[in-house]
Motif scaffolding. Structure first.
Motif, PDB file in Angstrom:
ATOM      1  N   UNK A 108      10.556   4.639   2.175  1.00  0.00           N
ATOM      2  CA  UNK A 108      10.115   3.622   3.125  1.00  0.00           C
ATOM      3  C   UNK A 108       8.845   2.957   2.605  1.00  0.00           C
ATOM      4  N   UNK A 109       8.605   1.708   3.011  1.00  0.00           N
ATOM      5  CA  UNK A 109       7.381   1.018   2.586  1.00  0.00           C
ATOM      6  C   UNK A 109       6.128   1.693   3.135  1.00  0.00           C
ATOM      7  N   UNK A 110       5.015   1.472   2.479  1.00  0.00           N
ATOM      8  CA  UNK A 110       3.776   2.153   2.824  1.00  0.00           C
ATOM      9  C   UNK A 110       3.212   1.806   4.183  1.00  0.00           C
ATOM     10  N   UNK A 111       3.635   0.695   4.793  1.00  0.00           N
ATOM     11  CA  UNK A 111       3.066   0.295   6.087  1.00  0.00           C
ATOM     12  C   UNK A 111       3.617   1.104   7.262  1.00  0.00           C
ATOM     13  N   UNK A 112       4.681   1.864   7.063  1.00  0.00           N
ATOM     14  CA  UNK A 112       5.373   2.520   8.176  1.00  0.00           C
ATOM     15  C   UNK A 112       4.535   3.684   8.715  1.00  0.00           C
TER      16      UNK A 112
ATOM     17  N   UNK B 185      28.913   9.209 -10.503  1.00  0.00           N
ATOM     18  CA  UNK B 185      27.900   9.773  -9.607  1.00  0.00           C
ATOM     19  C   UNK B 185      27.686   8.861  -8.405  1.00  0.00           C
ATOM     20  N   UNK B 186      27.165   9.466  -7.327  1.00  0.00           N
ATOM     21  CA  UNK B 186      26.681   8.655  -6.213  1.00  0.00           C
ATOM     22  C   UNK B 186      25.311   8.105  -6.599  1.00  0.00           C
ATOM     23  N   UNK B 187      25.146   6.789  -6.464  1.00  0.00           N
ATOM     24  CA  UNK B 187      23.898   6.138  -6.841  1.00  0.00           C
ATOM     25  C   UNK B 187      23.496   5.176  -5.724  1.00  0.00           C
ATOM     26  N   UNK B 188      22.228   4.828  -5.679  1.00  0.00           N
ATOM     27  CA  UNK B 188      21.745   3.881  -4.676  1.00  0.00           C
ATOM     28  C   UNK B 188      21.134   2.676  -5.368  1.00  0.00           C
ATOM     29  N   UNK B 189      21.658   1.510  -5.033  1.00  0.00           N
ATOM     30  CA  UNK B 189      21.115   0.248  -5.539  1.00  0.00           C
ATOM     31  C   UNK B 189      20.201  -0.354  -4.485  1.00  0.00           C
ATOM     32  N   UNK B 190      18.972  -0.682  -4.877  1.00  0.00           N
ATOM     33  CA  UNK B 190      18.044  -1.405  -4.010  1.00  0.00           C
ATOM     34  C   UNK B 190      18.086  -2.864  -4.425  1.00  0.00           C
TER      35      UNK B 190
ATOM     36  N   UNK C  25      17.191  -5.966  -8.643  1.00  0.00           N
ATOM     37  CA  UNK C  25      18.053  -4.798  -8.435  1.00  0.00           C
ATOM     38  C   UNK C  25      17.442  -3.594  -9.143  1.00  0.00           C
ATOM     39  N   UNK C  26      17.335  -2.472  -8.417  1.00  0.00           N
ATOM     40  CA  UNK C  26      16.973  -1.190  -9.013  1.00  0.00           C
ATOM     41  C   UNK C  26      18.038  -0.181  -8.614  1.00  0.00           C
ATOM     42  N   UNK C  27      18.558   0.560  -9.582  1.00  0.00           N
ATOM     43  CA  UNK C  27      19.596   1.551  -9.302  1.00  0.00           C
ATOM     44  C   UNK C  27      19.078   2.929  -9.703  1.00  0.00           C
ATOM     45  N   UNK C  28      19.218   3.899  -8.786  1.00  0.00           N
ATOM     46  CA  UNK C  28      18.782   5.269  -9.055  1.00  0.00           C
ATOM     47  C   UNK C  28      19.858   6.233  -8.580  1.00  0.00           C
ATOM     48  N   UNK C  29      19.883   7.423  -9.154  1.00  0.00           N
ATOM     49  CA  UNK C  29      20.882   8.420  -8.780  1.00  0.00           C
ATOM     50  C   UNK C  29      20.605   8.978  -7.387  1.00  0.00           C
ATOM     51  N   UNK C  30      21.674   9.309  -6.674  1.00  0.00           N
ATOM     52  CA  UNK C  30      21.564  10.006  -5.401  1.00  0.00           C
ATOM     53  C   UNK C  30      21.196   9.111  -4.234  1.00  0.00           C
TER      54      UNK C  30
ATOM     55  N   UNK D 183       6.835   7.489  -2.678  1.00  0.00           N
ATOM     56  CA  UNK D 183       6.702   6.067  -3.018  1.00  0.00           C
ATOM     57  C   UNK D 183       7.982   5.310  -2.689  1.00  0.00           C
ATOM     58  N   UNK D 184       7.806   4.075  -2.274  1.00  0.00           N
ATOM     59  CA  UNK D 184       8.940   3.222  -1.946  1.00  0.00           C
ATOM     60  C   UNK D 184       9.612   2.717  -3.217  1.00  0.00           C
ATOM     61  N   UNK D 185      10.929   2.795  -3.244  1.00  0.00           N
ATOM     62  CA  UNK D 185      11.709   2.246  -4.350  1.00  0.00           C
ATOM     63  C   UNK D 185      12.060   0.807  -3.998  1.00  0.00           C
ATOM     64  N   UNK D 186      11.474  -0.130  -4.722  1.00  0.00           N
ATOM     65  CA  UNK D 186      11.701  -1.550  -4.455  1.00  0.00           C
ATOM     66  C   UNK D 186      12.743  -2.092  -5.432  1.00  0.00           C
TER      67      UNK D 186
END
Length: 566
Positions: free
Chosen positions: A57-61, A520-525, A47-52, A38-41
């Motif tokens: 990718x979006x579902x249309x790809x 930690x390394x985190x990723x912000x969307x 803003x959404x922040x998750x670990x690692x 699932x795509x993390x939007x």
């Protein structure tokens, strides 16, 4: 009566057309598959922040045309749908008779091969290797008729015939012509591509045997280059309209015996009208920064650019690599995920569209999100890709540490040689006043697999004390033009220190990302404002990862711009 006898005699000498090669249907593997995670939007707050790391990718790809995974065997679970058809030259031409043996088994490189017809009866698409140069791979009659001896042993203990010998090469081209033209194999739609020329170890065109012949005083530069000058056009002429199925297995700057004269010979093969393949992107820092056959060149600032106007990147040809030697092929590492990630990023930086994998040794089941992202990224163009990205780093390409190597005689051509800045695909980190990115020791990797792979500093930092309070990013205009809908920027950062950051665009700023100091390394969307990728006249769209006033320094490892809507 005499005329009738002549007709009968002619009829008796008529050569019947060969029986058609076996055909088979598909293997039932559906490749028109979108993301399997699932795509993390950015969510309602922007803003959404998750670990690692985040590879979603979006579902249309969907996969790009002329792209995918290939291996020895198909694997439906990993969407590997192109299997190998491997043959030896001796198996195909055991005698000098002008015909292809379709029923005999063969062997090479410690592998056993079923007969040609038996392999072609199997369902599904395939790629091919003809193991040709080995003393035990080539027909015995070739060495005798051509009066040649072998060279070696290679690093696998094998000896090889000199395929640059015009007699040997002529017989090999006869075999290619009989198999691919007379029997029609080149036009088989199931045949995706062929590794050529079938030399040397593992049918990969390195220069170990060329050097051995030169060192023995039995091959000189003029003779070698004279053969090389027509070899690839010979193959292209044989394959004709199907020449885009040919894949040269050599590389530029190949450790050859002839100095600068053999530096750009892989590019020459590509220029003749065929594809290209490397087998060593696992050593993701080494040798392939300056790779003319791929159009990849190191710029004075240490960034690499790729000339996508070259025919090799038109989408017609095969641009391939092989990423399966992470804890195999004599390599070992205690950080497999890092090695897989960097090898795949390097492959995409070279604009690869086909990837050789072995699901187990490639760790596809262990890192499914990363491999799924790669599958959907292979072969995409700036105007079709769902994302554009930059991996922030300083890494040492130790091949170019030699002051006499390559096109960098002028120190100004690469002042920080051999340090390479970033891996980038349609998103470029730009140093400018107030936004100079600095090397950091937050995530250092030394000599992964072997000494040649150098040192890599993953992640770059701001330097608030020096006035550098953010990172500037230029967006490829082709990607920006295709991104007509909603876009997000995914920023992988070290969650250390305090203070927020946001994304500044020409259309305004994003919501702020707050750090928690987790270490930690985190990723912000991060959702970007409408119109964020609009470019000013004569300039690329510009984004900036900007620190809030009073914030501590920020280390960023990866930035990925994603088109949420196709």
């Amino acid at each position: 009566m005499a005329a009738a006898a002549a007709v009968l005699a002619l009829a008796g000498c008529t050569v019947s057309a060969p029986e058609p090669l076996p055909t088979a249907g598909g293997d039932g593997i559906d490749l028109d598959v979108g993301p399997r995670t699932s795509f993390v939007d950015a969510g309602p707050s922007g803003v959404t922040v998750a670990d690692g790391d985040d590879w979603s990718l979006p579902g249309w790809v969907r996969p790009a045309p002329n792209s995918g995974y290939f291996s020895e065997e198909a694997d439906a679970s990993e969407l590997v749908a192109v299997r190998s058809v491997d043959l030896s030259w001796r198996q195909l031409r055991p005698t000098a008779e002008k015909r292809i043996d379709r029923t005999s088994a063969g062997d090479a490189q410690g592998m056993s091969f079923d007969a040609l017809d038996a392999q072609l009866r199997q369902p599904g698409d395939f790629w091919m290797r003809i193991f040709a140069s080995g003393e035990d791979w080539a027909p015995a009659w070739v060495a005798e008729e051509c009066g040649v001896s072998s060279y070696g042993p290679d690093y696998d203990g094998q000896r090889h015939l000199p395929i640059w010998n015009e007699c040997v090469w002529g017989h090999l081209m006869d075999t290619y012509r009989m198999l691919f033209v007379d029997l029609g194999l080149a036009s088989d739609p199931r045949l995706r591509f062929v590794y050529v020329p079938g030399a040397f170890t593992w049918a990969e065109y390195d220069y170990e045997m060329v050097t051995a012949a030169a060192d023995a005083g039995e091959l000189d530069e003029k003779s070698y280059l004279a053969w090389y000058g027509h070899a690839w056009s010979d193959l292209v002429a044989i394959f004709g309209e199907h020449a885009d199925k040919l894949v040269f297995t050599g590389e530029d700057y190949p450790w050859g015996p002839f100095g600068a004269a053999d530096d750009l010979l892989a590019r020459q093969a590509v220029d003749a009208g065929m594809g290209i393949r490397t087998g060593i992107t696992e050593l993701s820092n080494f040798h392939l920064s300056e790779a003319p056959a791929y159009g990849s060149h190191v710029q004075p600032d240490g960034h690499m650019t790729v000339d996508e106007s070259l025919p090799i990147h038109s989408g017609r040809y095969v641009v391939a690599t092989e990423n399966e030697c992470f804890t195999d092929c004599g390599y070992q590492t205690d950080d497999v995920y890092y090695a897989v990630r960097q090898a795949n990023l390097k492959a995409l930086q070279l604009r690869v569209n086909w990837m050789y994998v072995v699901p187990g040794p490639s760790y596809m089941a262990e890192y499914p999100e990363q491999w799924d992202w790669l599958r959907l990224s292979l072969g995409q163009r700036a105007d079709t890709s769902a994302d554009a990205w930059a991996a922030f780093r300083d890494a040492e390409d130790s091949y170019w540490a030699d002051p006499e190597s390559g096109p960098f005689d002028d120190p100004a051509s690469w002042p920080d040689r051999p340090w390479v800045r970033n891996l980038e695909r349609w998103l470029v980190q730009v140093d400018e006043p107030g936004s100079v990115a600095h090397r950091t020791d937050a995530d250092v990797h030394e000599h992964v697999f072997e000494e040649d792979n150098g040192v890599a500093h993953e992640g770059l930092s701001t330097d608030v004390a020096a006035g550098d309070t953010g990172f500037a990013l230029d967006v490829d205009p082709r990607f920006a033009a295709a991104a007509s809908g909603r876009v997000v920027l995914k920023v992988t950062f070290l969650d250390a220190g305090s203070g927020a950051f946001a994304i500044d665009t020409g259309a305004g700023s994003s919501a702020a990302v707050e750090r928690t100091g987790s270490g930690a390394w985190r990723t912000a969307t991060i959702a970007l404002p409408d119109g964020a990728l609009a470019a000013s006249a004569g300039a690329s769209a510009r984004l900036r990862i900007s620190l809030a006033s009073g914030a501590d320094d920020l280390v960023v490892r990866f930035a990925r711009l994603v088109r949420v809507t196709g």
